[in-house]
Design a protein around this motif. Structure first.
Motif, short mmCIF file in Angstrom:
data_model
loop_
_atom_site.label_atom_id
_atom_site.label_comp_id
_atom_site.label_asym_id
_atom_site.label_seq_id
_atom_site.Cartn_x
_atom_site.Cartn_y
_atom_site.Cartn_z
N THR A 21 0.84 -1.21 0.00
CA THR A 21 0.00 0.00 0.00
C THR A 21 0.87 1.25 0.00
OG1 THR A 21 -1.76 -1.15 1.18
CG2 THR A 21 -1.82 1.25 1.22
N ASN A 22 1.86 1.31 0.87
CA ASN A 22 2.73 2.48 0.93
C ASN A 22 3.51 2.66 -0.37
OD1 ASN A 22 2.04 3.58 3.46
ND2 ASN A 22 3.25 2.01 4.47
N TYR A 25 0.86 3.76 -3.21
CA TYR A 25 0.26 5.08 -3.02
C TYR A 25 1.28 6.21 -2.98
CZ TYR A 25 -4.56 3.62 -2.09
OH TYR A 25 -5.82 3.14 -2.21
N ARG A 26 2.49 5.96 -2.53
CA ARG A 26 3.39 7.07 -2.24
C ARG A 26 4.73 7.04 -2.97
NH1 ARG A 26 0.74 8.97 2.48
NH2 ARG A 26 -1.36 9.15 1.67
N LYS A 35 -1.55 7.71 -10.82
CA LYS A 35 -1.74 6.53 -9.96
C LYS A 35 -1.11 6.69 -8.58
CE LYS A 35 -2.04 3.56 -13.91
NZ LYS A 35 -1.41 2.54 -14.71
N VAL A 36 -0.36 7.76 -8.37
CA VAL A 36 0.36 7.96 -7.12
C VAL A 36 -0.25 9.15 -6.38
CG1 VAL A 36 2.61 8.42 -6.08
CG2 VAL A 36 2.46 7.10 -8.19
N GLU A 37 -0.41 9.00 -5.09
CA GLU A 37 -0.95 10.06 -4.25
C GLU A 37 0.18 11.01 -3.86
OE1 GLU A 37 -4.63 9.02 -1.64
OE2 GLU A 37 -2.86 9.00 -0.38
N ARG A 44 1.14 5.86 3.81
CA ARG A 44 -0.31 5.82 3.58
C ARG A 44 -1.01 5.09 4.71
NH1 ARG A 44 -4.84 4.45 3.55
NH2 ARG A 44 -6.36 4.43 1.88
N MET A 89 -8.62 1.61 0.09
CA MET A 89 -7.29 0.99 -0.02
C MET A 89 -7.19 0.03 -1.20
SD MET A 89 -4.99 -0.17 3.23
CE MET A 89 -5.68 -1.79 3.43
N THR A 91 -5.54 -1.36 -4.00
CA THR A 91 -4.11 -1.31 -4.27
C THR A 91 -3.74 -2.36 -5.29
OG1 THR A 91 -3.72 -0.62 -1.99
CG2 THR A 91 -1.82 -1.45 -3.20
N ARG A 129 -7.42 14.76 -7.17
CA ARG A 129 -7.04 13.62 -8.01
C ARG A 129 -8.10 13.36 -9.07
NH1 ARG A 129 -4.60 8.69 -5.31
NH2 ARG A 129 -3.72 8.57 -7.38
#
Length: 178
Positions: A21-22, A25-26, A35-37, A44, A89, A91, A129
């Protein structure tokens, strides 16, 4: 693509869920920008937040595995009142993106929820987003007009790059399970 099967996560899966997840997302490396926060830095999710999330009544974490058994993605669902379930979440492993896997996991999660009485699925997406909101829109999700505040001041959710963030709430009606 073969249909995705989702399996309930066990506690032994949690470390891999947190790491994936991390990463997804990051960490921008190897991923398309939308696709990336990237508007939020840091993590995250962490172990305490995942445990807190999964302790909620009706919460389930589902793992997607490929034909070899590799963890390629996951999604969290929360059964809600009056047939409204909440999806979060979602992912997909960055090395497996752009092959329809996100769409397949989303559809499998909707099927899972509908088979358990869900009549609609809700989610929250960080408001800037727009490309991600549009992606969900192409899959039947629409903005409800409802928003939720960003959890400023809680580093478990990451470090926002600016003030003024909030979440757009999206919703999709689900077909009754046969």
């Amino acid at each position: 693509m073969d249909p995705i099967r989702l399996h309930p996560a066990t506690e032994a899966d949690h470390a891999a869920v947190i790491a994936l997840t991390n990463r997804a997302y990051r960490q921008a490396e190897g991923q398309t920008d939308w696709k990336v926060e990237s508007l939020v830095g840091g993590q995250r999710i962490d172990a305490s937040l995942l445990a807190e999330d999964l302790a909620q009544p009706g919460a389930v974490l589902l793992i997607a595995r490929d034909a070899t058994g590799d963890h390629v993605g996951h999604v969290r669902l929360d059964a809600g009142d009056e047939g409204a379930w909440y999806l979060s979440m979602l992912t997909v492993s960055p090395d497996r993106q752009d092959a329809g896997l996100g769409r397949a996991i989303l559809e499998a999660a909707e099927t899972y929820a509908a088979a358990r009485g869900a009549r609609r699925m809700r989610m929250s997406v960080l408001h800037p987003r727009e490309a991600l909101i549009a992606w969900y829109g192409r899959r039947g999700y629409a903005k409800t007009g409802e928003t939720k505040p960003f959890p400023y001041g809680d580093p478990r959710f990451g470090e926002p790059t600016r003030e003024g963030f909030y979440f757009e709430v999206l919703e999709k009606p689900l077909q009754a399970s046969r």
